[in-house]
Design a protein around this motif. Structure first.
Motif, short mmCIF file in Angstrom:
data_model
loop_
_atom_site.label_atom_id
_atom_site.label_comp_id
_atom_site.label_asym_id
_atom_site.label_seq_id
_atom_site.Cartn_x
_atom_site.Cartn_y
_atom_site.Cartn_z
N GLY A 140 0.80 -1.20 0.00
CA GLY A 140 0.00 0.00 0.00
C GLY A 140 0.84 1.26 0.00
N VAL A 141 0.30 2.32 -0.57
CA VAL A 141 0.98 3.61 -0.63
C VAL A 141 0.44 4.52 0.48
CG1 VAL A 141 1.40 5.67 -2.02
CG2 VAL A 141 1.39 3.41 -3.10
N PHE A 142 1.36 5.03 1.29
CA PHE A 142 0.97 6.01 2.32
C PHE A 142 1.40 7.38 1.84
CE2 PHE A 142 1.59 8.49 6.22
CZ PHE A 142 0.37 8.27 6.83
N ALA A 143 0.42 8.25 1.64
CA ALA A 143 0.67 9.59 1.11
C ALA A 143 0.07 10.66 2.00
CB ALA A 143 0.14 9.70 -0.32
N GLY A 144 0.15 10.45 3.30
CA GLY A 144 -0.30 11.46 4.25
C GLY A 144 -1.71 11.91 4.02
N PRO A 145 -1.94 13.23 3.84
CA PRO A 145 -3.30 13.77 3.71
C PRO A 145 -3.94 13.53 2.35
CG PRO A 145 -1.68 15.52 3.46
CD PRO A 145 -0.92 14.29 3.87
N SER A 146 -3.17 12.98 1.40
CA SER A 146 -3.73 12.74 0.07
C SER A 146 -4.85 11.70 0.13
CB SER A 146 -2.65 12.23 -0.88
OG SER A 146 -3.22 11.73 -2.08
N PRO A 147 -5.90 11.86 -0.68
CA PRO A 147 -6.97 10.86 -0.72
C PRO A 147 -6.52 9.49 -1.24
CG PRO A 147 -7.30 12.52 -2.43
CD PRO A 147 -6.20 13.02 -1.54
N PHE A 148 -5.31 9.42 -1.79
CA PHE A 148 -4.81 8.12 -2.26
C PHE A 148 -4.36 7.22 -1.11
CE2 PHE A 148 -4.06 10.65 -6.20
CZ PHE A 148 -4.81 9.86 -7.07
N THR A 149 -4.09 7.78 0.06
CA THR A 149 -3.68 6.97 1.21
C THR A 149 -4.76 5.96 1.56
OG1 THR A 149 -2.22 8.64 2.16
CG2 THR A 149 -3.20 7.08 3.69
N ASN A 150 -4.32 4.71 1.78
CA ASN A 150 -5.20 3.58 2.13
C ASN A 150 -6.10 3.14 0.97
OD1 ASN A 150 -4.27 3.48 4.82
ND2 ASN A 150 -5.73 5.07 5.42
N ARG A 151 -5.91 3.71 -0.21
CA ARG A 151 -6.74 3.34 -1.36
C ARG A 151 -5.93 2.81 -2.53
NH1 ARG A 151 -10.50 8.36 -2.75
NH2 ARG A 151 -11.35 6.81 -4.21
N LEU A 152 -4.63 3.06 -2.53
CA LEU A 152 -3.78 2.73 -3.67
C LEU A 152 -2.65 1.80 -3.24
CD1 LEU A 152 -3.31 3.50 -6.71
CD2 LEU A 152 -1.69 5.22 -5.86
N ALA A 153 -2.35 0.81 -4.09
CA ALA A 153 -1.27 -0.12 -3.79
C ALA A 153 -0.44 -0.39 -5.05
CB ALA A 153 -1.84 -1.44 -3.26
N LEU A 154 0.76 -0.88 -4.81
CA LEU A 154 1.64 -1.34 -5.90
C LEU A 154 1.60 -2.87 -5.92
CD1 LEU A 154 4.73 0.88 -5.09
CD2 LEU A 154 2.95 1.35 -6.77
N GLU A 155 1.43 -3.44 -7.10
CA GLU A 155 1.52 -4.89 -7.25
C GLU A 155 2.96 -5.25 -7.58
OE1 GLU A 155 -1.14 -6.84 -9.86
OE2 GLU A 155 -2.95 -6.30 -8.73
N ILE A 156 3.57 -6.06 -6.73
CA ILE A 156 4.95 -6.48 -6.91
C ILE A 156 4.96 -7.95 -7.32
CG2 ILE A 156 7.22 -6.66 -5.86
CD1 ILE A 156 6.09 -3.79 -6.01
N GLN A 157 5.51 -8.23 -8.49
CA GLN A 157 5.57 -9.60 -8.99
C GLN A 157 6.87 -10.28 -8.54
OE1 GLN A 157 3.07 -11.03 -10.44
NE2 GLN A 157 1.84 -9.14 -10.57
N PRO A 158 6.83 -11.60 -8.37
CA PRO A 158 8.02 -12.32 -7.87
C PRO A 158 9.28 -12.05 -8.68
CG PRO A 158 6.12 -13.77 -7.87
CD PRO A 158 5.68 -12.52 -8.56
N HIS A 159 9.14 -11.99 -10.03
CA HIS A 159 10.33 -11.82 -10.86
C HIS A 159 10.98 -10.44 -10.67
CE1 HIS A 159 7.30 -9.87 -13.50
NE2 HIS A 159 8.33 -9.12 -13.87
N GLN A 160 10.27 -9.50 -10.06
CA GLN A 160 10.84 -8.18 -9.80
C GLN A 160 11.71 -8.15 -8.55
OE1 GLN A 160 6.88 -6.12 -9.86
NE2 GLN A 160 7.91 -4.73 -11.30
N THR A 161 11.58 -9.16 -7.71
CA THR A 161 12.30 -9.17 -6.44
C THR A 161 13.61 -9.96 -6.55
OG1 THR A 161 11.23 -11.14 -5.50
CG2 THR A 161 10.07 -9.06 -5.29
N PRO A 162 14.60 -9.65 -5.67
CA PRO A 162 14.59 -8.66 -4.59
C PRO A 162 14.42 -7.25 -5.14
CG PRO A 162 16.44 -10.18 -4.36
CD PRO A 162 15.88 -10.37 -5.73
N LEU A 163 13.72 -6.43 -4.36
CA LEU A 163 13.34 -5.11 -4.84
C LEU A 163 13.32 -4.11 -3.69
CD1 LEU A 163 12.16 -3.62 -7.42
CD2 LEU A 163 9.91 -4.08 -6.43
N GLY A 164 13.74 -2.90 -3.98
CA GLY A 164 13.56 -1.80 -3.05
C GLY A 164 12.35 -0.99 -3.44
#
Length: 246
Positions: A140-164
């Motif tokens: 999930g993305v935490f963006a403080g007061p933005s309305p996107f907080t708690n509503r938006l996430a990043l999908e991370i696929q196994p082949h992308q990891t290890p990942l920062g």
């Protein structure tokens, strides 16, 4: 020192993993591993790893004060510890000072220790994450007061990891940012590089019109996979990145 729950940590918690915390001075880690791998020995070993990394960094800083103060790229003195060289290299590529990469670098070091002991690992350090997984994960993305907080996430696929997956904010937290973004999230194979670039990209955001320039800057740096920049109810994204609802 008493551990205080950081509510944004719920955004990277995964139901199939067991989480524990390591808190040493300014380093405050939230760590997820396979439930079968979570033992007192693993926790103790992780704590020793954090203490070792911090000790190397603290001893170096005591002899080279400029390293911790400068906001510009900086070359460490000969014989510097590996963690110092990694921070300096990542920050130089981003065009800023080496302490911009400290949280991501520590997360990466601890993650490297843990992946030898668990196939699934998440290490979060002040909003900067190292992840290694054999399944798709939502962060999930935490963006403080933005309305996107708690509503938006990043999908991370196994082949992308290890990942920062590292975040910089000019409106949340105590880390230094010269910008006013609610969140700039950067993905890279190196959490040290993702941390430094997120800070540098975040410095570029003063107004909503700066969001696209910030993600373009991030993607212009070699090895950066993707970037998202958020201010208020506006968002810009670029690269190999998939956004999804929480």
């Amino acid at each position: 020192m008493k551990y205080i729950e950081r509510t944004y940590r719920l955004l990277h918690r995964q139901e199939d993993l067991a989480f524990f915390q390591v808190l040493i001075k300014e380093t405050d880690l939230d760590i997820g591993v396979l439930r079968s791998k979570l033992t007192p020995e693993l926790v103790a070993g992780t704590r020793r790893q954090v203490m070792s990394v911090r000790s190397q960094l603290e001893q170096y800083i005591a002899c080279d004060v400029t390293f911790v103060k400068t906001l510009k790229p900086y070359k460490p003195v000969p014989g510097a510890p590996e963690i110092v060289k990694l921070m300096a290299d990542a920050a130089t590529r981003a065009g800023i000072g080496p302490m911009s990469a400290v949280a991501g670098t520590i997360a990466q070091y601890v993650g490297g220790y843990l992946v030898k002991r668990s196939r699934e690992v998440i290490v979060e350090n002040g909003g900067d994450i190292y992840i290694r997984s054999e399944r798709m994960r939502k962060i999930g993305v935490f963006a403080g007061p933005s309305p996107f907080t708690n509503r938006l996430a990043l999908e991370i696929q196994p082949h992308q990891t290890p990942l920062g997956v590292c975040t910089s904010s000019g409106t949340v937290g105590h880390s230094l940012s010269l910008g006013r973004a609610d969140a700039v999230v950067v993905l890279a194979p190196s959490a040290a590089l993702a941390d430094a670039v997120a800070t540098a990209a975040g410095n570029l955001v003063q107004e909503e019109d700066d969001l696209q320039a910030a993600v373009d800057f991030a993607l212009g740096i070699k090895s950066i996979i993707g970037a998202v920049a958020i201010k208020n109810d506006k968002l810009a994204a670029a690269g190999n990145i998939k956004l999804a609802p929480m």
